[in-house]
Design an enzyme around this catalytic site. Structure first.
Site, short mmCIF file in Angstrom:
data_model
loop_
_atom_site.label_atom_id
_atom_site.label_comp_id
_atom_site.label_asym_id
_atom_site.label_seq_id
_atom_site.Cartn_x
_atom_site.Cartn_y
_atom_site.Cartn_z
N HIS A 185 0.86 5.22 1.20
CA HIS A 185 0.12 6.13 2.42
C HIS A 185 0.82 7.58 2.30
CE1 HIS A 185 -2.18 6.75 5.63
NE2 HIS A 185 -1.43 7.50 6.23
N ASP A 230 -2.78 0.78 7.97
CA ASP A 230 -1.52 1.63 7.87
C ASP A 230 -0.45 1.39 8.86
OD1 ASP A 230 -3.00 2.90 5.69
OD2 ASP A 230 -3.90 4.54 7.23
N ASN A 237 0.97 -1.24 0.01
CA ASN A 237 -0.08 -0.03 0.00
C ASN A 237 0.84 1.18 -0.14
OD1 ASN A 237 -2.44 1.66 0.10
ND2 ASN A 237 -2.17 1.78 2.37
N SER A 273 4.81 6.95 2.27
CA SER A 273 5.37 5.87 2.71
C SER A 273 4.76 4.50 2.01
CB SER A 273 4.97 5.41 4.10
OG SER A 273 5.37 6.42 5.20
C1 GRF Z 1 -2.27 8.72 -2.90
O1 GRF Z 1 -2.04 10.07 -2.48
C2 GRF Z 1 -2.15 7.63 -2.33
O2 GRF Z 1 -0.88 8.11 -1.23
C3 GRF Z 1 -3.41 7.61 -1.40
O3 GRF Z 1 -4.25 7.76 -2.44
C4 GRF Z 1 -3.88 8.76 -3.18
C5 GRF Z 1 -4.21 8.08 -4.69
O4 GRF Z 1 -4.08 8.81 -5.72
N1 GRF Z 1 -3.57 6.43 -0.87
P1 GRF Z 1 -4.09 8.27 -7.08
O5 GRF Z 1 -5.48 7.59 -7.43
O6 GRF Z 1 -3.06 7.30 -7.66
O7 GRF Z 1 -3.78 9.42 -8.09
#
Ligand code: GRF
Length: 215
Positions: free
Chosen positions: A111, A147, A109, A138
């Site tokens: 984050h 998370d 994932n 991260s």
């Molecule tokens: C990213 O900022 C990621 O960290 C979070 O959701 C957002 C996804 O953006 N989990 P995208 O859909 O890849 O543009």
């Protein structure tokens, strides 16, 4: 060296998905995306996948009576594809323990914070409210606690005095688009391996997250 077989889970724009696709198409990342799955029918990432000839499917969570039933449908869609890794890229659903255990050591994932700081939502707002001088993103393994899994790679950036949430979002996205492909490249090269929840880098158990320097 192994070419990675990936399934990417999204809920929205899919700009991280796009960064992964671009790195595959440029030949930098030795991987293929077997399928993109979204829990939302309007996720733009589905269109991005289709534009690149990648199978894309919506499994709409609102059509399921429970989290367990939704996750079972996801498992059914993913298992036959036998992915090496399942890449959560802006996937905004909490997964059940059943799903997480099924794909143990294969769930990644991204984050938008320097975990363990700011688990959960509104990370940029919280960093600003706390007057942090630095913020970041991260990539971590997914475990049962949200998370909270072992952190693989982080990228840090400075918070300038007048930065807004939109500024931080912009800075976070810019580094996210570098570090997800980087982690996947290391996994494809088997420099990074995951054994029973423990990340190893160059065969050494990792005691701290790797830090992205852009080198
Ligand atoms: C990213 O900022 C990621 O960290 C979070 O959701 C957002 C996804 O953006 N989990 P995208 O859909 O890849 O543009």
């Amino acid at each position: 060296m192994a070419s990675l077989n990936l399934v990417v889970l999204i809920s929205g724009s899919g700009s991280n998905l796009q960064a992964i696709i671009d790195n595959i198409e440029s030949g930098r990342l030795d991987a293929r995306i077997a399928c993109v799955l979204s829990n939302r029918p309007d996720a733009y990432g589905l269109t991005r996948a289709e534009k690149h000839g990648i199978p894309a499917k919506c499994i709409d969570h609102t059509e399921f009576a429970s989290r367990e039933a939704f996750d079972s449908a996801m498992i059914e869609a993913i298992e036959p594809l036998q992915p090496d890794f399942i890449v959560l890229a802006g996937f905004m659903r909490i997964l059940t323990p059943n799903f997480i255990h099924r794909f143990e050591d294969r769930l990644l994932n991204i984050h938008p914070s320097l975990l363990p700081k700011y688990q959960g939502l509104n990370t940029h707002q919280r960093a600003l409210e706390n007057g942090d001088a630095e913020h970041g993103v991260s990539i971590h393994l997914v475990t049962e606690v949200l998370d909270d899994g072992p952190i693989l790679l982080q990228a840090t950036f400075t918070i300038e005095q007048n930065d807004t949430v939109a500024d931080l979002e912009h800075k976070a996205h810019a580094v996210e688009h570098l570090i997800y492909p980087q982690v996947l490249e290391w996994l494809a090269q088997e420099r990074l391996t995951i054994r029973k929840g423990q990340p190893h880098f160059d065969e050494q158990p990792m005691e701290a997250p790797l830090q992205f320097t852009g080198d």
